[in-house]
Scaffold this motif. Structure first.
Motif, PDB file in Angstrom:
ATOM      1  N   PRO A  54      -3.713   9.927  -5.437  1.00  0.00           N
ATOM      2  CA  PRO A  54      -4.896   9.559  -5.075  1.00  0.00           C
ATOM      3  C   PRO A  54      -5.041   8.517  -3.697  1.00  0.00           C
ATOM      4  O   PRO A  54      -5.710   8.382  -2.702  1.00  0.00           O
ATOM      5  CB  PRO A  54      -6.476   9.966  -5.552  1.00  0.00           C
ATOM      6  N   MET A  55      -4.582   7.433  -4.827  1.00  0.00           N
ATOM      7  CA  MET A  55      -4.606   6.303  -3.483  1.00  0.00           C
ATOM      8  C   MET A  55      -3.353   6.350  -2.369  1.00  0.00           C
ATOM      9  O   MET A  55      -3.907   5.755  -1.231  1.00  0.00           O
ATOM     10  CB  MET A  55      -3.565   5.082  -3.939  1.00  0.00           C
ATOM     11  N   PHE A  56      -2.425   6.942  -2.756  1.00  0.00           N
ATOM     12  CA  PHE A  56      -1.218   7.461  -1.318  1.00  0.00           C
ATOM     13  C   PHE A  56      -1.525   7.841  -0.320  1.00  0.00           C
ATOM     14  O   PHE A  56      -2.026   7.804   0.683  1.00  0.00           O
ATOM     15  CB  PHE A  56      -0.229   8.047  -2.025  1.00  0.00           C
ATOM     16  N   LYS A  57      -2.354   9.216  -0.848  1.00  0.00           N
ATOM     17  CA  LYS A  57      -3.558   9.903   0.401  1.00  0.00           C
ATOM     18  C   LYS A  57      -4.187   9.037   1.035  1.00  0.00           C
ATOM     19  O   LYS A  57      -4.437   9.385   2.259  1.00  0.00           O
ATOM     20  CB  LYS A  57      -3.915  11.085  -0.701  1.00  0.00           C
ATOM     21  N   THR A  58      -5.095   8.475   0.389  1.00  0.00           N
ATOM     22  CA  THR A  58      -6.167   7.822   1.330  1.00  0.00           C
ATOM     23  C   THR A  58      -5.622   5.980   2.121  1.00  0.00           C
ATOM     24  O   THR A  58      -5.943   5.956   2.926  1.00  0.00           O
ATOM     25  CB  THR A  58      -6.790   7.222   0.368  1.00  0.00           C
ATOM     26  N   LEU A  59      -4.631   5.670   1.626  1.00  0.00           N
ATOM     27  CA  LEU A  59      -3.802   4.607   2.019  1.00  0.00           C
ATOM     28  C   LEU A  59      -2.909   5.313   3.121  1.00  0.00           C
ATOM     29  O   LEU A  59      -3.069   4.243   4.076  1.00  0.00           O
ATOM     30  CB  LEU A  59      -2.865   3.789   1.427  1.00  0.00           C
ATOM     31  N   SER A  60      -2.204   6.336   3.019  1.00  0.00           N
ATOM     32  CA  SER A  60      -1.428   6.801   4.630  1.00  0.00           C
ATOM     33  C   SER A  60      -3.109   7.025   5.699  1.00  0.00           C
ATOM     34  O   SER A  60      -1.408   7.501   6.438  1.00  0.00           O
ATOM     35  CB  SER A  60      -1.949   8.226   3.623  1.00  0.00           C
ATOM     36  N   ARG A  61      -3.918   6.995   5.464  1.00  0.00           N
ATOM     37  CA  ARG A  61      -4.039   7.302   6.461  1.00  0.00           C
ATOM     38  C   ARG A  61      -5.324   6.467   7.035  1.00  0.00           C
ATOM     39  O   ARG A  61      -5.725   6.438   8.328  1.00  0.00           O
ATOM     40  CB  ARG A  61      -6.061   8.316   5.838  1.00  0.00           C
ATOM     41  N   TRP A  66       1.613   0.675  10.682  1.00  0.00           N
ATOM     42  CA  TRP A  66       2.444   1.246   9.313  1.00  0.00           C
ATOM     43  C   TRP A  66       4.054   1.116  10.513  1.00  0.00           C
ATOM     44  O   TRP A  66       5.071   1.098   9.214  1.00  0.00           O
ATOM     45  CB  TRP A  66       1.995   2.174   9.160  1.00  0.00           C
ATOM     46  N   ASP A  67       4.098   0.668  11.330  1.00  0.00           N
ATOM     47  CA  ASP A  67       5.772   0.714  11.992  1.00  0.00           C
ATOM     48  C   ASP A  67       5.878  -0.746  11.712  1.00  0.00           C
ATOM     49  O   ASP A  67       7.805  -0.972  12.160  1.00  0.00           O
ATOM     50  CB  ASP A  67       5.246   1.377  13.710  1.00  0.00           C
ATOM     51  N   LYS A  68       5.387  -1.097  11.708  1.00  0.00           N
ATOM     52  CA  LYS A  68       6.046  -2.680  11.028  1.00  0.00           C
ATOM     53  C   LYS A  68       5.499  -3.058   9.712  1.00  0.00           C
ATOM     54  O   LYS A  68       5.556  -3.711   9.225  1.00  0.00           O
ATOM     55  CB  LYS A  68       4.462  -4.303  10.984  1.00  0.00           C
ATOM     56  N   VAL A  69       5.574  -1.784   8.189  1.00  0.00           N
ATOM     57  CA  VAL A  69       5.730  -2.022   6.954  1.00  0.00           C
ATOM     58  C   VAL A  69       7.362  -1.196   6.680  1.00  0.00           C
ATOM     59  O   VAL A  69       7.480  -0.027   7.184  1.00  0.00           O
ATOM     60  CB  VAL A  69       4.268  -1.487   6.541  1.00  0.00           C
ATOM     61  N   ALA A  70       7.323  -1.614   5.784  1.00  0.00           N
ATOM     62  CA  ALA A  70       8.373  -1.751   5.126  1.00  0.00           C
ATOM     63  C   ALA A  70       7.802  -0.860   3.454  1.00  0.00           C
ATOM     64  O   ALA A  70       7.584  -1.867   2.712  1.00  0.00           O
ATOM     65  CB  ALA A  70       9.599  -2.815   4.544  1.00  0.00           C
ATOM     66  N   VAL A  71       8.304  -0.022   2.969  1.00  0.00           N
ATOM     67  CA  VAL A  71       7.889   0.477   1.055  1.00  0.00           C
ATOM     68  C   VAL A  71       9.329   0.868   0.726  1.00  0.00           C
ATOM     69  O   VAL A  71      10.007   1.464   1.383  1.00  0.00           O
ATOM     70  CB  VAL A  71       7.181   1.987   2.639  1.00  0.00           C
ATOM     71  N   THR A  72       8.928   0.669  -0.075  1.00  0.00           N
ATOM     72  CA  THR A  72      10.147   1.180  -1.042  1.00  0.00           C
ATOM     73  C   THR A  72       9.453   1.036  -2.699  1.00  0.00           C
ATOM     74  O   THR A  72       7.775   1.232  -2.942  1.00  0.00           O
ATOM     75  CB  THR A  72      11.303  -0.232  -1.574  1.00  0.00           C
ATOM     76  N   LEU A  73      10.202   1.614  -3.914  1.00  0.00           N
ATOM     77  CA  LEU A  73       9.583   1.951  -5.182  1.00  0.00           C
ATOM     78  C   LEU A  73       9.666   0.577  -6.043  1.00  0.00           C
ATOM     79  O   LEU A  73      11.305  -0.104  -5.644  1.00  0.00           O
ATOM     80  CB  LEU A  73      10.258   3.179  -5.766  1.00  0.00           C
ATOM     81  N   VAL A  91       6.442  10.394  -2.789  1.00  0.00           N
ATOM     82  CA  VAL A  91       5.931   8.875  -2.026  1.00  0.00           C
ATOM     83  C   VAL A  91       6.533   9.489  -0.651  1.00  0.00           C
ATOM     84  O   VAL A  91       5.163   9.213   0.510  1.00  0.00           O
ATOM     85  CB  VAL A  91       6.890   7.903  -1.888  1.00  0.00           C
ATOM     86  N   GLN A  92       7.315  10.949  -0.522  1.00  0.00           N
ATOM     87  CA  GLN A  92       6.979  10.433   0.974  1.00  0.00           C
ATOM     88  C   GLN A  92       6.324  11.962   1.392  1.00  0.00           C
ATOM     89  O   GLN A  92       5.838  12.054   2.408  1.00  0.00           O
ATOM     90  CB  GLN A  92       8.818  11.276   0.709  1.00  0.00           C
ATOM     91  N   GLN A  93       5.968  12.574  -0.354  1.00  0.00           N
ATOM     92  CA  GLN A  93       4.951  13.794   0.163  1.00  0.00           C
ATOM     93  C   GLN A  93       3.705  13.549   0.366  1.00  0.00           C
ATOM     94  O   GLN A  93       2.958  13.671   1.245  1.00  0.00           O
ATOM     95  CB  GLN A  93       5.173  14.958  -0.779  1.00  0.00           C
ATOM     96  N   LEU A  94       3.079  11.988  -0.518  1.00  0.00           N
ATOM     97  CA  LEU A  94       2.529  11.900  -0.735  1.00  0.00           C
ATOM     98  C   LEU A  94       1.406  10.396   0.432  1.00  0.00           C
ATOM     99  O   LEU A  94       0.483  10.455   0.905  1.00  0.00           O
ATOM    100  CB  LEU A  94       1.341  11.559  -2.296  1.00  0.00           C
ATOM    101  N   LEU A  95       2.350   9.425   0.421  1.00  0.00           N
ATOM    102  CA  LEU A  95       1.889   8.352   0.455  1.00  0.00           C
ATOM    103  C   LEU A  95       2.558   8.287   2.332  1.00  0.00           C
ATOM    104  O   LEU A  95       2.128   7.863   3.447  1.00  0.00           O
ATOM    105  CB  LEU A  95       2.813   7.080   0.270  1.00  0.00           C
TER     106      LEU A  95
END
Length: 236
Positions: A54-61, A66-73, A91-95
């Motif tokens: 649920p945090m991913f879903k909220t953060l994604s909006r 975001w084009d300046k953000v790098a995301v990894t695991l 991560v791809q489906q939710l964030l």
């Protein structure tokens, strides 16, 4: 349930998981926005599992450039992204949706050597991780009830060698969980401006208190991170 917290730990309690998730998302977004404002870019390492969904879903909006953000695991099961147990898939489906679809995703998994977990595959992951800055803007960790975090498992024979590893990533094979794992090393996780521990459930609070009551990091690897500044977000 109470325990004396080290000065470096801030424990934030919420009455329900959705409010906790929203608070984590807002906190992370603020940290990323600050780095974008100060340096023109930001970076984020996230964990898998059900807790951050649920945090991913909220953060994604949240609109923060975001084009300046790098995301990894923080860690990954060494399975292809179409596998049900893949952290990358979650991560791809939710964030990496909505506004966050513009982020630069840096995977830990690769299909080098036909997906085998070997030295060549690890080297390719290390090369990919060089896209990240020296210090990550934020790392979001989880914790298992055995005290593991990322893929630093107390049952793993590789654990002892990981504490002093100078590489960004390493293999870790748990005996209590399925799949070969690749994990960011403690050194790489600590090379971050902010670390967050996101927990749900009374059992996780009990595990946290147990971890705080001892010092042996080989018994509960999360202890290494509780000895450094960290913000804990918890909901029952």
């Amino acid at each position: 349930m109470t325990a004396k917290l080290p000065a470096a730990i801030e424990l934030l309690r919420f009455t329900d998981r959705q409010h906790c998730a929203e608070a984590v998302a807002a906190h992370v977004a603020a940290a990323l926005a600050l780095d974008i404002a100060d340096h023109g870019s930001a970076s984020l390492a996230v964990s898998g599992g059900s807790t951050p969904a649920p945090m991913f879903k909220t953060l994604s909006r949240l609109d923060l450039g975001w084009d300046k953000v790098a995301v990894t695991l923080a860690d990954e099961r060494w399975v292809s992204p179409d596998h049900a147990d893949s952290n990358q898939a979650k991560v791809q489906q939710l964030l990496l949706q909505n506004d966050a679809a513009a982020a630069n995703y840096i995977p830990l998994w690769n299909n080098h050597s036909d997906g085998a977990a070997d030295a060549a595959a690890l080297a390719q992951t290390e090369q990919a991780l060089q896209q990240l800055p020296e210090k990550l803007s934020c790392v979001i960790l989880g914790m298992g009830n055995d005290g593991h975090t990322a893929s630093l498992f107390p049952c793993s024979s590789e654990l002892a060698s990981l504490w002093d590893a100078e590489s960004a990533a390493a293999w870790c094979q748990p005996t209590t969980a399925p799949h070969q794992r690749i994990t960011l090393t403690p050194q790489r996780l600590f090379a971050s401006k902010e670390r967050i521990l996101h927990l749900n459930g009374l059992d996780k609070l009990e595990t946290l208190m147990k971890a705080l009551a001892g010092t042996d990091v080989s018994e509960m690897p999360i202890r290494a991170f509780l000895n450094q500044p960290i913000t804990v977000f918890w909901a029952p």
